[in-house]
Write an enzyme that holds these catalytic residues in place. Sequence first.
Site, PDB file in Angstrom:
ATOM      1  N   LEU A 247       0.872  -1.167   0.000  1.00 49.75           N
ATOM      2  CA  LEU A 247       0.000   0.000   0.000  1.00 49.75           C
ATOM      3  C   LEU A 247       0.905   1.212   0.000  1.00 49.75           C
ATOM      4  O   LEU A 247       1.966   1.203   0.637  1.00 49.75           O
ATOM      5  CB  LEU A 247      -0.907   0.024   1.243  1.00 49.75           C
ATOM      6  CG  LEU A 247      -1.979  -1.068   1.353  1.00 49.75           C
ATOM      7  CD1 LEU A 247      -2.741  -0.918   2.667  1.00 49.75           C
ATOM      8  CD2 LEU A 247      -2.945  -1.013   0.183  1.00 49.75           C
ATOM      9  N   ASP A 248       0.515   2.270  -0.706  1.00 46.00           N
ATOM     10  CA  ASP A 248       1.324   3.484  -0.733  1.00 46.00           C
ATOM     11  C   ASP A 248       1.520   4.013   0.682  1.00 46.00           C
ATOM     12  O   ASP A 248       0.719   3.752   1.582  1.00 46.00           O
ATOM     13  CB  ASP A 248       0.646   4.556  -1.580  1.00 46.00           C
ATOM     14  CG  ASP A 248       0.522   4.148  -3.040  1.00 46.00           C
ATOM     15  OD1 ASP A 248       1.255   3.239  -3.461  1.00 46.00           O
ATOM     16  OD2 ASP A 248      -0.338   4.725  -3.740  1.00 46.00           O
ATOM     17  N   LYS A 249       2.549   4.810   0.871  1.00 44.98           N
ATOM     18  CA  LYS A 249       2.857   5.353   2.198  1.00 44.98           C
ATOM     19  C   LYS A 249       1.673   6.118   2.782  1.00 44.98           C
ATOM     20  O   LYS A 249       1.421   6.062   3.989  1.00 44.98           O
ATOM     21  CB  LYS A 249       4.100   6.255   2.131  1.00 44.98           C
ATOM     22  CG  LYS A 249       4.551   6.779   3.494  1.00 44.98           C
ATOM     23  CD  LYS A 249       5.949   7.351   3.437  1.00 44.98           C
ATOM     24  CE  LYS A 249       5.999   8.642   2.662  1.00 44.98           C
ATOM     25  NZ  LYS A 249       5.416   9.769   3.457  1.00 44.98           N
TER      26      LYS A 249
ATOM     27  N   HIS B 135       0.659   2.426  -7.732  1.00 45.08           N
ATOM     28  CA  HIS B 135      -0.276   3.550  -7.630  1.00 45.08           C
ATOM     29  C   HIS B 135      -1.533   3.327  -8.486  1.00 45.08           C
ATOM     30  O   HIS B 135      -2.081   4.288  -9.035  1.00 45.08           O
ATOM     31  CB  HIS B 135       0.383   4.860  -8.065  1.00 45.08           C
ATOM     32  CG  HIS B 135       1.490   5.329  -7.153  1.00 45.08           C
ATOM     33  ND1 HIS B 135       1.468   5.158  -5.786  1.00 45.08           N
ATOM     34  CD2 HIS B 135       2.655   5.976  -7.436  1.00 45.08           C
ATOM     35  CE1 HIS B 135       2.566   5.687  -5.258  1.00 45.08           C
ATOM     36  NE2 HIS B 135       3.306   6.179  -6.235  1.00 45.08           N
TER      37      HIS B 135
END
Length: 252
Positions: A101-103, A202
């Site tokens: 998962l993105d930051k 993303h």
Amino acid sequence: MQIRLDKFLADAGVGTRSEVKNLIKRKTVTINGICAAKPEIKITPDADEVAVNGTTVAARGFVTYMLHKPAGYVCAVKDDRFPTVMELVPQNRDLFPVGRLDKDTEGLLLITNDGGMAHRMLSPRSHVDKTYLAVLDRPAEKTYIPLFSAGVDIGDDTPTLPARLVICDDESPEPGYLPEEYHAYSGLGCVVLLTIQEGRYHQVKRMFHAVGNEVLYLKRLSFGTLVLPLSLKKGEAICVELPKPEIFLKQT
């Protein structure tokens, strides 16, 4: 069969015997809800519930945690710049995040030492649904629904696989998942649910960018048949038992 508490925790991957003893000394280990006093206490793995910092520890073998990932953490075993999700689960040198998962993305993240299961869960050929709650910069248009269903060109070699988009016109289906600062977006068509079967870089943000919109907030609510409990607070993890592959992996 009984086993020493420190050996059980070490075998389960919580840490080395010395690290486990320190955890017990700091009174962070419980047996059936009661604080463990000594590392040599005998337990029965099949009958006793052992927890570290409130997180149940599975018996020896494969272990999987469901983490409610908060923003600001990266999905990596190590990182020199940012805190990692591994800091939020009992330490185990064999554990790793299942996908990324993105930051700045929150929500359900699985962390395991079962490499075979992780591979099957992440393979696009397994068609595992992953559902995200997104808050958009402006209202979603109904034209997005057939576009996403057909696959979107996000600049890769191939379009995305078909995805299911639900526009929450009235309110979020589960208001508890939506942070208070985004409640004003409910009822405006800016809150959506998107279900995908891939995990490209993303991907969700790029899909909405491709149709001229931007994601302000993103949270993963489910992974296959596993759903993020509303009671699981950000930064907390629970030990979960994965369903059998033929149930968990939705073949199409």
